[in-house]
Scaffold this motif. Structure first.
Motif, short mmCIF file in Angstrom:
data_model
loop_
_atom_site.label_atom_id
_atom_site.label_comp_id
_atom_site.label_asym_id
_atom_site.label_seq_id
_atom_site.Cartn_x
_atom_site.Cartn_y
_atom_site.Cartn_z
N LYS A 128 42.02 22.54 37.11
CA LYS A 128 42.24 22.35 35.70
C LYS A 128 42.93 21.04 35.70
O LYS A 128 42.93 20.30 34.80
N ASP A 129 43.85 20.89 36.93
CA ASP A 129 44.34 19.23 36.86
C ASP A 129 43.44 18.49 37.22
O ASP A 129 43.78 17.10 37.53
N LEU A 132 32.69 21.40 41.13
CA LEU A 132 33.65 22.28 40.23
C LEU A 132 34.99 21.62 40.45
O LEU A 132 35.26 21.01 41.47
N LYS A 133 35.94 21.69 39.39
CA LYS A 133 37.02 20.94 39.21
C LYS A 133 38.18 22.00 38.75
O LYS A 133 37.94 22.72 38.02
N ALA A 143 38.07 21.46 43.20
CA ALA A 143 38.30 22.97 43.13
C ALA A 143 37.97 23.65 44.20
O ALA A 143 36.88 23.33 45.02
N THR A 144 38.84 24.76 44.99
CA THR A 144 38.14 25.42 45.91
C THR A 144 37.49 26.77 45.34
O THR A 144 38.31 27.47 44.65
N LEU A 145 36.27 27.19 45.65
CA LEU A 145 35.60 28.11 45.17
C LEU A 145 36.15 29.19 46.60
O LEU A 145 35.85 29.45 47.37
N VAL A 146 36.60 30.31 45.66
CA VAL A 146 36.96 31.46 46.72
C VAL A 146 36.27 32.68 45.87
O VAL A 146 36.07 32.64 44.71
N GLN A 148 35.33 32.50 42.32
CA GLN A 148 36.03 32.05 41.18
C GLN A 148 36.76 30.57 41.74
O GLN A 148 36.80 30.40 43.03
N SER A 153 47.44 17.57 32.88
CA SER A 153 45.95 17.49 33.25
C SER A 153 45.55 18.98 33.09
O SER A 153 44.31 19.14 32.99
#
Lengths: 538, 726
Positions: free
Chosen positions: A528-529, A525-526, A533-536, B648, B680
């Protein structure tokens, strides 16, 4: 065993199937044309399952699959593979059974048996063999075993041992063997279904492209049933429980038969075994929900409250379950001629009058409880066991077997008189979820873990469980025999043991949910920038 | 044979009447003359010439003697007239009071004093008659008996343990602490409620903690506690038995006990009961026994008997300062000056059986009145001081009986039956109760009935019960076992075991110690918990003496009466009194009714056990509640987290200032500030599409930036999002 070597072994088994497995199973799916790879793997797995499962012809789904197999025109591996299968799978299982029985028989003959039978971690007031013998002695004296507060097993158990008391050791060893074999067969069937489901998903390209690493391969699944049986039979908890002749072993056998029949899709037997388990100790009642979910999926009944078929199945199952429960309770009544056993067995489980120390949370809490809050907390603690059923069902309605595992774990942690035998049953399921561990490790290398627990804790938790198991007898000795410690020491260890169990279970749950999430949302996962990404949990 | 016996009896009776006549006529006050009279009487009785003549002592008439006419002592019955003359002169009394004190010098140098006060009242509470007039019988007890429909009541308070091996059997056994057992009448419907109420009332009467008797220490023995008085049925549903081994007995229990006596502690033997001396002893036991007894031989009507007993053993070293010399004054710091005026008989008995030639100890003042009684299967000889006679007090008008030992050696009594008990095992988890029962009879085996009442917190495992004698398994012929219910009732184990001759029988049973709730522990939990003694009831066969069963005595006396009534109609009432044997014998020997010729009944109590239980930490209920709830909350919390949330991707948090600004903007109705739209963020990904670099614009971000924009534009934007960058 490395992946390559498993793969090599695997390729030798399959014989005529001309599959060349490269470094990782994932790679198969990646490099080969998808259909081809799937076919090969599927064929292998089908072969693994079908060589044992001879009854599969009756099932329409399997028949179809067989015909598809036939269309490949490869009959020969059924025969040649069957022999080697016997060598490769049945032989280790029999060896395992022999080793397990030998260990138990040796321990029965040793002086340790008596020592183990007194351990409060191994036997509870309900399951203690000494109390069963006492119940038999009371019957011989012409006193109802339920007139006192020593015997709390069910009437069927006392009548079973009325005839089997001289063969008690064999009975308990047999119970363990039955449990292990039942779990073995159940897990094998379950793996087959998991793989089939995965196949359909992969064929339908439901998984994101970057999730191929999460897809399970037959090689890793091949030894899982054996590992499950080994986890159960060679678990020191099970061995201790069996040597102490704790009737918990019988409960586990009934529960494992219930799991087996459920996974095989036999509605009636599933209901009957579940009713037996419920009759033994109320708590398996909550397993009703996963069983129904599983059987509905098995029979292609939609899990949808708006559909009549759903309710019709529910009514059918509950009728079978409650009907057999009614029959068994009435049978007990006619065996004893009184209803005394109801308060003595179920009242005893629910109201927790016996505060003998055990590995659970109840004993010290209610020993130290203020009398006017006792009933309140009793209700809170007992509801706690049943409380998680509905939310877990909603969350895991597509994964009834994992739900079953969760329920078993919750029961064995929060029940009123837990023993290590109960713990051993759900620990036996851990190999089934070993891919979670692997996936999570994989994820760890790529993705920063979330805020709440992850299976990275599992090593720590296992160490805590081991340390607690060693400290139980030590602190017990210090408190009861040496007099140099007090009850708080033992209590602290039970707390730690339970925290470790809770963390273990919630870690598996977390990992399971996370894997499911990745299977739909993708592995990498990435933000938006564009950064990682960190999944929480939100 | 029978005819000759009858004729002999008639002959004796004639002699007896004649001697009565002689005594009344002569009225000689001095002992010397009395001696002379008795000596003078001797030649007139043909049967007594065998052993008696050289001895200058007189025998008090006892029933035993009468029933064994061949015995030499039987002939001397000259002393009877004293009470008789009193009784004949007054109309038949409704109630009667007797008092006596038995002193038995023990071989260890200690001394055993046993008081018995007996009130017999010819009344019947059973017929629902309201009794309001009380004379000798204490009203407080009478009301209790009638209110709660009690048939028999036995209560004892004991401080110290009776050492059977050193002291032999007591006249009335009693366990340490308090013991209460009651037979209710079969008209009682709710026995448990009545029992509860009764214990509370008795608790008030005796100033004892009998109110702690509840269902957890009450049992209903099926065989061990049969009624001691006359009884029609023995349905053990109407029996309640309870013990309080922890009960401490002291002055506050003695005072209400003394108040029940007709004379209080003002006169009679009761003046000796000074608490500062009584409780300075090795053993102290006081008891009250109420039971219905036969009024007369045929037992047509019943009367109520109240027996108050007090047993005390004075220690040689503690109370006697090590000197082997005892006197009433030394023991009780009082001497006797009179009998209780209300008492029909008031006597002191001193056991001189072991001292026939006065070589062991000497008695002063000397008495010449002797009595024989069968006590505990043994024929004992007693010196008697009759307090109703002024002559007993001598010239100083006070009686201070003194016993002075001459020799210190003496063989220890070896009781036929005694029992010990102990707890084996270590640690606080399990244990084993061992009971050793010794049968010292050289050749007779006899059955004993064993009663064991164990509190619920020691969980007995009856399958571990073993009974072994002489290394062999000795299976009990009768077992009655009632398992305990937690916090409801104790274990009750009764069994009938045959003891082989000259053997030790060992009874073992394993138990498990329970962990209690913290409020259920006593204030000193690490002191341990007292577990009631085991109680062994037994009919022991006699060694040498045959005790004649009651029925036979009745029969004999009755026939005696019939025949003599023809011969001498002069003293009918006196003779009628004689038929009631319970009034004839010394009180201490008549407590347990004898049922068989060849055996007598005794009870043996073993030591109470002190058992330690595992204890929780009493200081930390709050901590435990908090910690356990925390663990449950950890479980609940982690499952709740996983169940209610979903995964999420974490979004960066807007700063605080921006959040406040947004709140204000929201109030103004202006669209909120949006996070800086980075390139971005806007551009989701850059891919190569058909050889060109394509930037995919994040649709959501675009709509967020310009919510007010016509949606056609974003649609357009969407479609034209494939911007060609280069």
């Amino acid at each position: 065993m490395s992946v390559e070597s498993t793969a090599m072994a695997f390729s030798t088994i399959t014989g005529s199937v001309s599959l060349v497995l490269s470094d990782a199973p994932v790679a198969i799916l990646y490099h080969f044309p998808v259909n081809q790879a799937h076919d090969g793997v599927l064929r292998t797995l089908d072969f693994i399952c079908d060589t044992v499962d001879t009854s599969s012809a009756s099932k329409p789904g399997k028949g179809k699959r067989k015909s598809s197999l036939k269309s490949h025109g490869n009959h020969s591996y059924f025969l040649s593979g069957g022999e080697s299968f016997l060598v490769k799978m049945v032989a280790p299982l029999s060896l395992l059974l022999i080793v397990a029985v030998t260990i138990r028989a040796a321990l029965y003959r040793s002086s340790l048996a008596e020592l183990i039978a007194e351990r409060v971690e191994v036997v509870s007031p309900i399951t203690a063999w000494k109390r069963v013998i006492e119940g038999l002695a009371l019957l011989d004296l012409g006193v109802s075993p339920y007139s006192g507060d020593v015997f709390h097993e069910t009437p069927l158990i006392i009548y079973l041992f009325h005839f089997l008391v001289d063969y008690a050791e064999i009975t308990f060893m047999l119970a363990d063997v039955i449990t292990a074999v039942a779990l073995y067969m159940a897990v094998k069937d379950f793996n087959k279904q998991v793989f089939r489901k995965q196949k359909f998903s992969v064929e339908a390209e439901r998984y994101p492209a970057d999730c191929l690493e999460l897809i399970r391969s037959p090689t890793e699944m091949f030894y899982i049933p054996l590992k499950v049986a080994m986890f159960y039979l060679l678990n020191p908890f099970t061995i201790l429980s069996c040597v102490a002749k704790s009737t918990c072993g019988l409960n586990n056998a009934v529960l494992s038969l219930f799991i087996l029949t459920t996974i095989k899709g036999n509605v009636l037997l599933s209901a009957i075994f579940l009713c037996l388990a419920t009759y033994q100790s109320i708590y398996p009642l909550t397993l009703c929900a996963p069983a129904m979910l599983y059987l509905m999926q098995h029979q292609y009944v939609p899990v949808n409250p708006r559909r009549a078929a759903f309710w019709w199945f529910l009514v059918q199952y509950l009728f079978m379950y409650l009907g057999s429960l009614f029959v068994i309770v009435c049978l007990s009544f006619f065996l004893l001629g009184s209803w005394d056993f109801l308060p003595s067995v179920y009242g005893f489980i629910l109201s927790v009058p016996d505060l003998t120390p055990n590995i659970g949370l109840f004993w010290y809490f209610f020993a130290e409880m203020f009398e006017h809050f006792r009933l309140f907390f009793l209700c809170v603690f007992q509801i706690n066991v049943f409380f998680y059923t509905v939310p877990l069902c909603i969350k895991l309605k597509d994964q009834p077997v994992f739900l079953m595992f969760m329920q078993l774990a919750v029961i064995s942690i929060f029940k009123s008189y837990p023993t290590v035998g109960d713990t051993a049953l759900y620990l036996a399921f851990l190999p089934v979820w070993s891919h979670l561990h692997r996936c999570e490790c994989l994820l760890h290398t790529w993705v920063r873990s979330g805020s709440t627990g992850s299976t990275g804790n599992i090593f720590l938790v296992s160490c805590v469980l081991l340390a607690c198991s060693a400290l139980f007898p030590v602190l017990w000795h210090l408190w009861i025999y040496a007099g140099s410690a007090n009850s708080n020491f033992y209590y602290a260890i039970t707390l730690l043991f339970n925290v470790a169990q809770i963390l273990l279970v919630s870690d598996y749950f977390y990992a399971f949910l996370r894997r499911e999430h990745h299977l739909t949302a993708g592995l990498y996962l990435k933000k938006k920038d564009g950064s990682e990404a960190t999944l929480v949990l939100k | 044979m029978a005819a000759s016996r009858c004729s002999r009896c008639a002959w004796l009776f004639l002699v007896f009447i004649y001697s009565l006549y002689v005594v009344v006529i002569s009225e000689e006050p001095t002992p010397g003359n009395e001696q002379h009279a008795s000596v003078a009487d001797n030649p007139q009785t043909p049967a007594e010439t065998v052993k008696q003549p050289t001895e200058e002592r007189r025998w008090e008439a006892t029933q035993v003697d009468e029933t064994v006419p061949d015995d030499a002592a039987a002939a001397n019955k000259q002393d009877l007239p004293v009470p008789d003359s009193v009784l004949t002169s007054t109309p038949p009394l409704k109630d009667e009071f007797q008092e006596e004190l038995v002193i038995r010098p023990l071989h260890s140098g200690d001394i055993y004093a046993s008081f018995q006060f007996r009130t017999v009242w010819e009344t019947d509470f059973t017929r629902g008659r309201k009794v309001s007039h009380y004379r000798l019988f204490p009203k407080s007890l009478g009301q209790v008996i009638s209110k709660f429909s009690v048939r028999e009541l036995h209560i004892s308070f004991t401080q110290g343990y009776w050492r059977t091996m050193q002291w032999g059997q007591p006249y009335l056994p009693s366990p340490p602490g308090a013991e209460l057992w009651v037979w209710f009448q079969d008209t009682v419907t709710d026995v448990d409620a009545t029992w509860k109420e009764l214990t509370n009332v008795l608790s008030g009467i005796f100033c004892a903690s009998l109110n702690f008797i509840d269902s957890t220490n009450t049992v209903q023995p099926s065989a061990s506690f049969k009624p001691l008085g006359i009884a029609n049925g023995t349905d053990h549903r109407f029996l309640r038995y309870a013990t309080l081994p922890r009960e401490i007995v002291c002055t506050e229990n003695l005072t209400p006990w003394k108040k029940l006596l007709p004379c209080g502690s003002k006169a009679g033997l009761a003046v000796l009961l000074k608490s500062e001396k009584l409780f300075h002893s090795s053993f102290h036991s006081q008891a009250v026994h109420i039971r219905p007894v036969c009024q007369d031989g045929p037992c047509k009507t019943a009367s109520l008997e109240l027996r108050q007993t007090l047993n005390v053993v004075f220690d040689l070293h503690a109370s006697g300062q090590g000197k082997r010399e005892w006197s009433l004054f030394k023991m009780f710091s009082r001497t006797l000056t009179e009998a209780c005026p209300l008492a029909s008989s008031s006597k002191i008995y001193i056991d001189v059986t072991d001292n026939p030639q006065e070589d062991q100890f000497e008695l002063s003042p000397a008495t010449h009145l002797l009595s024989q009684a069968v006590v505990l299967g043994d024929r004992r000889t007693f010196s008697v001081y009759d307090l109703t006679q002024q002559v007993t007090f001598g010239t100083v008008r006070s009686l201070n009986v003194l016993i002075r030992w001459k020799s210190t050696e003496g063989d220890m009594l070896r009781p036929l039956l005694h029992a010990e008990r102990y707890v084996a095992g270590y640690g606080l988890q399990t244990g084993e109760i061992h009971t050793l029962i010794y049968n010292n009879h050289p050749f007779r085996s006899f059955p004993v009935l064993l009663l064991d009442s164990v509190p619920w917190y020691l969980r007995l495992y009856v399958h571990t019960l073993t009974v072994t004698s002489k290394g062999k398994d000795n299976k009990p012929s009768y077992i009655h076992y009632q398992p305990s219910k937690d916090r409801m009732r104790p274990h009750l184990l009764e069994m009938l075991v045959q003891l082989p001759p000259h053997s030790v029988t060992e009874v073992t049973v394993q138990f498990e110690r329970a962990l209690l709730k913290w409020t259920e522990y006593t204030p000193d939990p690490n002191h341990g918990f007292y577990v009631g003694y085991e109680h062994i009831a037994c009919h022991i066969c006699h060694k040498s003496v045959l005790q004649v069963r009651n029925e036979r005595i009745f029969q004999m006396c009755f026939s005696f009466n019939c025949r003599s009534s023809v011969v001498s109609a002069l003293v009918p009432s006196t003779v009628a009194m004689n038929t009631n044997i319970t009034k004839e014998q010394p009180l201490f020997s008549t407590f347990f009714p004898a049922k068989e010729e060849s055996s007598y009944f005794i009870r043996v109590y073993t030591e109470p056990l002190l058992v330690n239980l595992p204890t929780p930490d009493f200081s930390m209920p709050y901590n435990v509640i908090c910690l356990t709830c925390t663990v449950v909350a950890v479980g609940y919390g982690s499952l709740y987290n996983l169940l209610t949330r979903s995964f999420q991707v974490e979004e960066p948090n807007p700063g605080l200032a921006k959040r406040i600004a947004n709140v204000i903007r929201k109030m103004r109705g202006v669209p909120p500030l949006v996070a800086k739209v980075f390139q971005s963020q806007l551009i989701q990904s850059v891919q190569t599409h058909k050889g060109r670099l394509v930037c995919v614009v994040n649709f959501a971000t675009v709509t967020k930036i310009a919510p007010a924009v016509n949606y056609a534009a974003p649609m357009d934007a969407g479609t034209s999002a494939y911007l060609q960058l280069r």
